[in-house]
Write an enzyme that holds these catalytic residues in place. Structure first.
Site, PDB file in Angstrom:
ATOM      1  N   PRO A 239       0.797  -1.231   0.000  1.00  0.00           N
ATOM      2  CA  PRO A 239       0.000   0.000   0.000  1.00  0.00           C
ATOM      3  C   PRO A 239       0.829   1.281   0.000  1.00  0.00           C
ATOM      4  O   PRO A 239       1.858   1.367   0.659  1.00  0.00           O
ATOM      5  CB  PRO A 239      -0.814  -0.106   1.298  1.00  0.00           C
ATOM      6  CG  PRO A 239      -0.054  -1.052   2.158  1.00  0.00           C
ATOM      7  CD  PRO A 239       0.569  -2.039   1.201  1.00  0.00           C
ATOM      8  N   ASN A 240       0.352   2.221  -0.767  1.00  0.00           N
ATOM      9  CA  ASN A 240       0.875   3.587  -0.866  1.00  0.00           C
ATOM     10  C   ASN A 240       2.160   3.692  -1.679  1.00  0.00           C
ATOM     11  O   ASN A 240       2.632   4.800  -1.940  1.00  0.00           O
ATOM     12  CB  ASN A 240       1.082   4.211   0.529  1.00  0.00           C
ATOM     13  CG  ASN A 240      -0.182   4.226   1.344  1.00  0.00           C
ATOM     14  OD1 ASN A 240      -1.183   4.763   0.884  1.00  0.00           O
ATOM     15  ND2 ASN A 240      -0.182   3.598   2.511  1.00  0.00           N
TER      16      ASN A 240
ATOM     17  N   ARG B 148       5.316  10.979  -2.443  1.00  0.00           N
ATOM     18  CA  ARG B 148       5.015  10.619  -1.054  1.00  0.00           C
ATOM     19  C   ARG B 148       6.252  10.829  -0.181  1.00  0.00           C
ATOM     20  O   ARG B 148       7.282  10.168  -0.395  1.00  0.00           O
ATOM     21  CB  ARG B 148       4.639   9.144  -1.036  1.00  0.00           C
ATOM     22  CG  ARG B 148       4.493   8.551   0.322  1.00  0.00           C
ATOM     23  CD  ARG B 148       4.428   7.034   0.242  1.00  0.00           C
ATOM     24  NE  ARG B 148       4.159   6.531   1.571  1.00  0.00           N
ATOM     25  CZ  ARG B 148       4.416   5.297   1.968  1.00  0.00           C
ATOM     26  NH1 ARG B 148       4.949   4.436   1.133  1.00  0.00           N
ATOM     27  NH2 ARG B 148       4.148   4.916   3.188  1.00  0.00           N
TER      28      ARG B 148
ATOM     29  N   TYR C 222      11.451   8.704   1.222  1.00  0.00           N
ATOM     30  CA  TYR C 222      11.445   7.674   0.178  1.00  0.00           C
ATOM     31  C   TYR C 222      12.124   8.097  -1.118  1.00  0.00           C
ATOM     32  O   TYR C 222      12.237   7.298  -2.048  1.00  0.00           O
ATOM     33  CB  TYR C 222      10.009   7.237  -0.116  1.00  0.00           C
ATOM     34  CG  TYR C 222       9.315   6.638   1.093  1.00  0.00           C
ATOM     35  CD1 TYR C 222       9.749   5.430   1.629  1.00  0.00           C
ATOM     36  CD2 TYR C 222       8.246   7.283   1.714  1.00  0.00           C
ATOM     37  CE1 TYR C 222       9.129   4.872   2.739  1.00  0.00           C
ATOM     38  CE2 TYR C 222       7.618   6.737   2.823  1.00  0.00           C
ATOM     39  CZ  TYR C 222       8.070   5.531   3.333  1.00  0.00           C
ATOM     40  OH  TYR C 222       7.457   4.979   4.437  1.00  0.00           O
TER      41      TYR C 222
ATOM     42  N   ASN D  17       8.055  -5.692  -0.823  1.00  0.00           N
ATOM     43  CA  ASN D  17       7.940  -4.507   0.029  1.00  0.00           C
ATOM     44  C   ASN D  17       6.468  -4.427   0.425  1.00  0.00           C
ATOM     45  O   ASN D  17       5.643  -3.876  -0.316  1.00  0.00           O
ATOM     46  CB  ASN D  17       8.385  -3.241  -0.691  1.00  0.00           C
ATOM     47  CG  ASN D  17       8.391  -2.039   0.253  1.00  0.00           C
ATOM     48  OD1 ASN D  17       7.860  -2.112   1.362  1.00  0.00           O
ATOM     49  ND2 ASN D  17       8.978  -0.933  -0.176  1.00  0.00           N
TER      50      ASN D  17
ATOM     51  N   ALA E 100       3.175  -0.851   4.842  1.00  0.00           N
ATOM     52  CA  ALA E 100       2.613  -0.835   6.197  1.00  0.00           C
ATOM     53  C   ALA E 100       2.092  -2.199   6.637  1.00  0.00           C
ATOM     54  O   ALA E 100       2.053  -2.495   7.839  1.00  0.00           O
ATOM     55  CB  ALA E 100       1.509   0.214   6.294  1.00  0.00           C
TER      56      ALA E 100
ATOM     57  N   GLU F  41      12.393  -9.655   2.277  1.00  0.00           N
ATOM     58  CA  GLU F  41      11.600  -8.525   2.779  1.00  0.00           C
ATOM     59  C   GLU F  41      12.427  -7.264   2.573  1.00  0.00           C
ATOM     60  O   GLU F  41      13.571  -7.184   3.033  1.00  0.00           O
ATOM     61  CB  GLU F  41      11.308  -8.710   4.277  1.00  0.00           C
ATOM     62  CG  GLU F  41      10.619  -7.486   4.875  1.00  0.00           C
ATOM     63  CD  GLU F  41      10.370  -7.611   6.365  1.00  0.00           C
ATOM     64  OE1 GLU F  41      10.180  -8.736   6.870  1.00  0.00           O
ATOM     65  OE2 GLU F  41      10.375  -6.550   7.032  1.00  0.00           O
TER      66      GLU F  41
ATOM     67  N   HIS G  86      12.607  -2.893   2.489  1.00  0.00           N
ATOM     68  CA  HIS G  86      12.077  -1.556   2.753  1.00  0.00           C
ATOM     69  C   HIS G  86      13.036  -0.528   2.198  1.00  0.00           C
ATOM     70  O   HIS G  86      14.256  -0.670   2.341  1.00  0.00           O
ATOM     71  CB  HIS G  86      11.876  -1.331   4.255  1.00  0.00           C
ATOM     72  CG  HIS G  86      11.001  -2.369   4.871  1.00  0.00           C
ATOM     73  ND1 HIS G  86       9.635  -2.369   4.711  1.00  0.00           N
ATOM     74  CD2 HIS G  86      11.298  -3.473   5.573  1.00  0.00           C
ATOM     75  CE1 HIS G  86       9.141  -3.434   5.308  1.00  0.00           C
ATOM     76  NE2 HIS G  86      10.125  -4.125   5.834  1.00  0.00           N
TER      77      HIS G  86
ATOM     78  N   ARG H  41      13.201   4.705  12.464  1.00  0.00           N
ATOM     79  CA  ARG H  41      11.932   5.445  12.423  1.00  0.00           C
ATOM     80  C   ARG H  41      11.078   5.103  13.648  1.00  0.00           C
ATOM     81  O   ARG H  41      11.580   4.614  14.648  1.00  0.00           O
ATOM     82  CB  ARG H  41      11.230   5.149  11.093  1.00  0.00           C
ATOM     83  CG  ARG H  41      12.112   5.548   9.887  1.00  0.00           C
ATOM     84  CD  ARG H  41      11.440   5.264   8.566  1.00  0.00           C
ATOM     85  NE  ARG H  41      10.192   6.052   8.435  1.00  0.00           N
ATOM     86  CZ  ARG H  41       9.265   5.813   7.503  1.00  0.00           C
ATOM     87  NH1 ARG H  41       9.433   4.833   6.634  1.00  0.00           N
ATOM     88  NH2 ARG H  41       8.174   6.565   7.451  1.00  0.00           N
TER      89      ARG H  41
HETATM   90  C1  DQA Z   1       8.316   0.960   3.806  1.00  0.00           C
HETATM   91  C2  DQA Z   1       8.411   1.186   5.316  1.00  0.00           C
HETATM   92  C3  DQA Z   1       7.058   0.973   5.990  1.00  0.00           C
HETATM   93  O1  DQA Z   1       7.172   1.190   7.388  1.00  0.00           O
HETATM   94  C4  DQA Z   1       6.049   1.949   5.448  1.00  0.00           C
HETATM   95  O2  DQA Z   1       4.774   1.708   5.993  1.00  0.00           O
HETATM   96  C5  DQA Z   1       5.991   1.967   3.954  1.00  0.00           C
HETATM   97  C6  DQA Z   1       7.220   1.810   3.187  1.00  0.00           C
HETATM   98  C7  DQA Z   1       9.633   1.294   3.093  1.00  0.00           C
HETATM   99  O3  DQA Z   1       9.766   0.898   1.920  1.00  0.00           O
HETATM  100  O4  DQA Z   1      10.512   1.955   3.649  1.00  0.00           O
HETATM  101  O5  DQA Z   1       4.937   2.193   3.377  1.00  0.00           O
HETATM  102  O6  DQA Z   1       8.037  -0.421   3.583  1.00  0.00           O
END
Ligand code: DQA
Length: 146
Positions: free
Chosen positions: A9-10, A17, A22, A78, A81, A102, A104, A111
């Site tokens: 998501p997002n 964003r 990011y 990825n 959240a 996994e 990020h 964070r």
């Molecule tokens: C994320 C880190 C997560 O905590 C966050 O909710 C994201 C992006 C990252 O790529 O750094 O949406 O996965």
């Protein structure tokens, strides 16, 4: 063989964003980077994004079937959240048996504390964070050796 790069998501909002966290590259840029990395290794890329948890569950199952058939090297996930909330994704990774990174973009450990826990990490073969967008290519380099 193929590689699945799955985004949660997002991540469709990458580029606009929270660019301080990011970066300014878009998800299309990430996809291009992944295409180049896969091409270097002679791997086919499936690059997907969804804001819906169940889509990610279904795609991990699909990847597991392809892996069992010898047609998939691994998954780069990825989960955004959902990393921090989803027992369903943990169960999908465990149940599918697919080797998975996994990933990020940001260093989640630097964070908020709610980002320090991952439901997925215990079922992942590898975990990486904080390498920014170039991390996707590093992850594909690793999966290519699996
Ligand atoms: C994320 C880190 C997560 O905590 C966050 O909710 C994201 C992006 C990252 O790529 O750094 O949406 O996965």
């Amino acid at each position: 063989r193929s590689v699945f790069v799955l985004n949660g998501p997002n991540l469709n909002l990458l580029g606009t964003r929270e660019p301080a966290v990011y970066g300014s590259q878009t998800l299309a840029d990430v996809q291009q980077l992944c295409e180049s990395a896969c091409a270097r290794h002679g791997l086919a890329l499936q690059f997907r994004q969804s804001n819906h948890e169940g889509d990610l569950v279904d795609w991990i199952h699909e990847a597991g079937r392809l892996h069992a058939a010898g047609q998939l090297a691994g998954v780069v996930l990825n989960a955004a959240a959902y990393t921090h909330t989803s027992v369903a994704l943990l169960d999908a990774v465990k149940g599918s048996g697919v080797p998975l990174v996994e990933l990020h973009i940001s260093n989640v450990h630097a964070r908020e504390s709610f980002r320090h826990h991952s439901y997925i990490a215990s079922a992942a073969r590898a975990v990486m964070c904080g390498f920014g967008v170039p991390g996707y290519a590093l992850a594909i380099d690793a999966v290519a050796g699996w």
